[in-house]
Scaffold this motif. Structure first.
Motif, PDB file in Angstrom:
ATOM      1  N   ARG A 211       0.993  -1.121  -0.199  1.00  0.00           N
ATOM      2  CA  ARG A 211       0.163   0.051  -0.113  1.00  0.00           C
ATOM      3  C   ARG A 211       0.843   1.231  -0.095  1.00  0.00           C
ATOM      4  NH1 ARG A 211      -4.850  -1.170   4.464  1.00  0.00           N
ATOM      5  NH2 ARG A 211      -5.455   0.885   3.598  1.00  0.00           N
ATOM      6  N   PRO A 212       1.506   1.514  -1.155  1.00  0.00           N
ATOM      7  CA  PRO A 212       2.730   2.744  -1.125  1.00  0.00           C
ATOM      8  C   PRO A 212       1.776   4.051  -1.272  1.00  0.00           C
ATOM      9  CG  PRO A 212       2.225   1.448  -3.368  1.00  0.00           C
ATOM     10  CD  PRO A 212       1.542   0.650  -2.533  1.00  0.00           C
ATOM     11  N   PRO A 213       2.710   5.015  -1.019  1.00  0.00           N
ATOM     12  CA  PRO A 213       1.860   6.362  -1.118  1.00  0.00           C
ATOM     13  C   PRO A 213       1.808   6.944  -2.685  1.00  0.00           C
ATOM     14  CG  PRO A 213       3.823   6.606  -0.462  1.00  0.00           C
ATOM     15  CD  PRO A 213       3.774   5.069  -0.763  1.00  0.00           C
ATOM     16  N   ARG A 214       0.864   6.446  -3.435  1.00  0.00           N
ATOM     17  CA  ARG A 214       0.505   6.790  -4.775  1.00  0.00           C
ATOM     18  C   ARG A 214      -0.503   7.466  -4.836  1.00  0.00           C
ATOM     19  NH1 ARG A 214       0.683   0.593  -6.218  1.00  0.00           N
ATOM     20  NH2 ARG A 214      -1.048  -0.269  -5.196  1.00  0.00           N
ATOM     21  N   ILE A 215      -0.551   8.525  -5.680  1.00  0.00           N
ATOM     22  CA  ILE A 215      -1.888   9.110  -5.839  1.00  0.00           C
ATOM     23  C   ILE A 215      -1.907  10.098  -7.115  1.00  0.00           C
ATOM     24  CG2 ILE A 215      -1.047  11.289  -4.982  1.00  0.00           C
ATOM     25  CD1 ILE A 215      -3.761  11.865  -3.352  1.00  0.00           C
ATOM     26  N   ARG A 216      -0.739  10.257  -7.934  1.00  0.00           N
ATOM     27  CA  ARG A 216      -0.926  10.893  -9.152  1.00  0.00           C
ATOM     28  C   ARG A 216      -1.507  10.139 -10.222  1.00  0.00           C
ATOM     29  NH1 ARG A 216       2.635  14.266 -11.689  1.00  0.00           N
ATOM     30  NH2 ARG A 216       4.159  14.327 -10.125  1.00  0.00           N
ATOM     31  N   GLU A 217      -1.557   8.981 -10.523  1.00  0.00           N
ATOM     32  CA  GLU A 217      -2.527   7.970 -11.455  1.00  0.00           C
ATOM     33  C   GLU A 217      -3.856   8.263 -11.107  1.00  0.00           C
ATOM     34  OE1 GLU A 217      -2.959   3.784 -13.640  1.00  0.00           O
ATOM     35  OE2 GLU A 217      -1.416   3.922 -12.100  1.00  0.00           O
ATOM     36  N   ALA A 218      -4.286   8.128  -9.748  1.00  0.00           N
ATOM     37  CA  ALA A 218      -5.731   8.240  -9.425  1.00  0.00           C
ATOM     38  C   ALA A 218      -6.062   9.873  -9.846  1.00  0.00           C
ATOM     39  CB  ALA A 218      -6.053   7.912  -7.882  1.00  0.00           C
ATOM     40  N   HIS A 219      -5.241  10.650  -9.300  1.00  0.00           N
ATOM     41  CA  HIS A 219      -5.594  12.092 -10.025  1.00  0.00           C
ATOM     42  C   HIS A 219      -5.832  12.378 -11.465  1.00  0.00           C
ATOM     43  CE1 HIS A 219      -4.573  16.221 -11.030  1.00  0.00           C
ATOM     44  NE2 HIS A 219      -5.015  16.678  -9.889  1.00  0.00           N
ATOM     45  N   GLU A 220      -5.108  11.699 -12.275  1.00  0.00           N
ATOM     46  CA  GLU A 220      -5.114  11.710 -13.649  1.00  0.00           C
ATOM     47  C   GLU A 220      -6.481  11.261 -13.937  1.00  0.00           C
ATOM     48  OE1 GLU A 220      -1.602   9.924 -15.277  1.00  0.00           O
ATOM     49  OE2 GLU A 220      -0.231  11.277 -14.466  1.00  0.00           O
ATOM     50  N   ILE A 221      -6.839   9.961 -13.304  1.00  0.00           N
ATOM     51  CA  ILE A 221      -8.027   9.302 -13.772  1.00  0.00           C
ATOM     52  C   ILE A 221      -9.125  10.039 -13.604  1.00  0.00           C
ATOM     53  CG2 ILE A 221      -9.758   7.503 -13.359  1.00  0.00           C
ATOM     54  CD1 ILE A 221      -7.247   5.691 -13.144  1.00  0.00           C
ATOM     55  N   VAL A 222      -9.106  10.800 -12.120  1.00  0.00           N
ATOM     56  CA  VAL A 222     -10.282  11.884 -11.782  1.00  0.00           C
ATOM     57  C   VAL A 222     -10.411  12.928 -12.909  1.00  0.00           C
ATOM     58  CG1 VAL A 222     -11.275  13.120 -10.061  1.00  0.00           C
ATOM     59  CG2 VAL A 222     -10.292  10.879  -9.299  1.00  0.00           C
ATOM     60  N   ALA A 223      -9.210  13.414 -13.310  1.00  0.00           N
ATOM     61  CA  ALA A 223      -9.198  14.591 -14.212  1.00  0.00           C
ATOM     62  C   ALA A 223      -9.751  14.305 -15.534  1.00  0.00           C
ATOM     63  CB  ALA A 223      -7.742  15.160 -14.167  1.00  0.00           C
TER      64      ALA A 223
END
Length: 274
Positions: A211-223
């Motif tokens: 469970r690493p601290p990843r958020i960039r890809e999720a942000h891109e999907i939401v955008a």
């Protein structure tokens, strides 16, 4: 192929088990530093360290502050551009609720009243609606963490509607958006996002691997799916306000929440507690 969508603003992660030796998060200090490094590489500039406050792990605010300060010094020395705050993953036990109703400061994010409230994976605590109401009366602002992962809510997501109408804030896990927390969590996360029921996207990071601290890809999907402005709202503007103890900026109007005739202004007043 769609062009890569990058965050326009730095991101703030309000749910992150970064401190070592406190719960099931980072296993040691070195892992904490590596998680901080990865978070910064993801575009995160601020992290709220949120050790569990439950019956399984000791919750000691003084020790938490000491560990936060030691880690902040280490990442500063390593030139990692990350600012650490402090909160907790607040479990709705009787003792916790009683303590928070008297003084939410030791539990809330940077002591400012925003309180991450975690549900169990199965079932819902009795009197949950009343608890949310009492916390609001005690000048705490509950933020419900990862409801998309609760199996009871997965089976009956309409339970969320009354809480949202009452002004409850919602945080969804970035990995749920990516489908890494199971199909049902993914479907529910996207339903909430489509309805604008999500106020925060956070990592809920525990490690470098599982469970690493990843958020960039999720942000891109939401955008891409729901709009750049909404992605920036739930990854930057809203969590920044929470980190600094400020009111949230105006939100996008939630969909499929009110009957005909009820207005955005009535929802916004409830959200602000007016």
């Amino acid at each position: 192929m769609n062009p890569r969508v990058l965050p326009l603003n730095p991101m703030v992660d309000i749910h992150h088990h970064l401190l070592s030796g406190l719960d099931d998060g980072a296993r040691d200090f070195e892992t904490s530093v590596e998680m901080a490094r990865m978070a910064a590489a993801e575009g995160i500039t601020h992290v709220v360290c949120t050790p569990h406050a439950n019956g399984e792990y000791e919750f000691n605010p003084a020790i938490n502050r000491q560990k936060r300060d030691e880690l902040q010094a280490a990442i500063n020395a390593a030139n990692i551009p990350l600012t650490l705050g402090l909160g907790c993953d607040f479990h709705l036990s009787f003792d916790n609720i009683e303590a928070a109703l008297k003084d939410h400061t030791p539990y809330s994010i940077n002591g400012n009243g925003y309180l991450l409230v975690e549900l169990p994976d199965f079932g819902l605590p009795k009197g949950l609606t009343q608890t949310y109401y009492e916390l609001r009366l005690a000048h705490a602002t509950p933020i419900l963490t990862h409801p998309e992962r609760n199996q009871t809510l997965q089976a009956d997501p309409k339970r969320m509607e009354g809480w949202l109408r009452g002004g409850l804030l919602v945080q969804v896990t970035a990995d749920s958006v990516l489908g890494k927390m199971g199909k049902r969590a993914e479907l529910m996360a996207h339903k909430f996002l489509a309805n604008r029921w999500v106020h925060f996207l956070a990592t809920d990071a525990h490690s470098m691997r599982g469970r690493p601290p990843r958020i960039r890809e999720a942000h891109e999907i939401v955008a891409r799916k729901y709009g750049q402005s909404y992605a920036d709202l739930i990854c930057t503007a809203n969590p920044t306000a929470v980190f600094n103890g400020q009111p949230l900026p105006e939100q996008e109007e939630p969909l499929n929440l009110y009957e005909d005739g009820e207005t955005k202004s009535s929802w916004w007043s409830r959200l602000l507690g007016k």
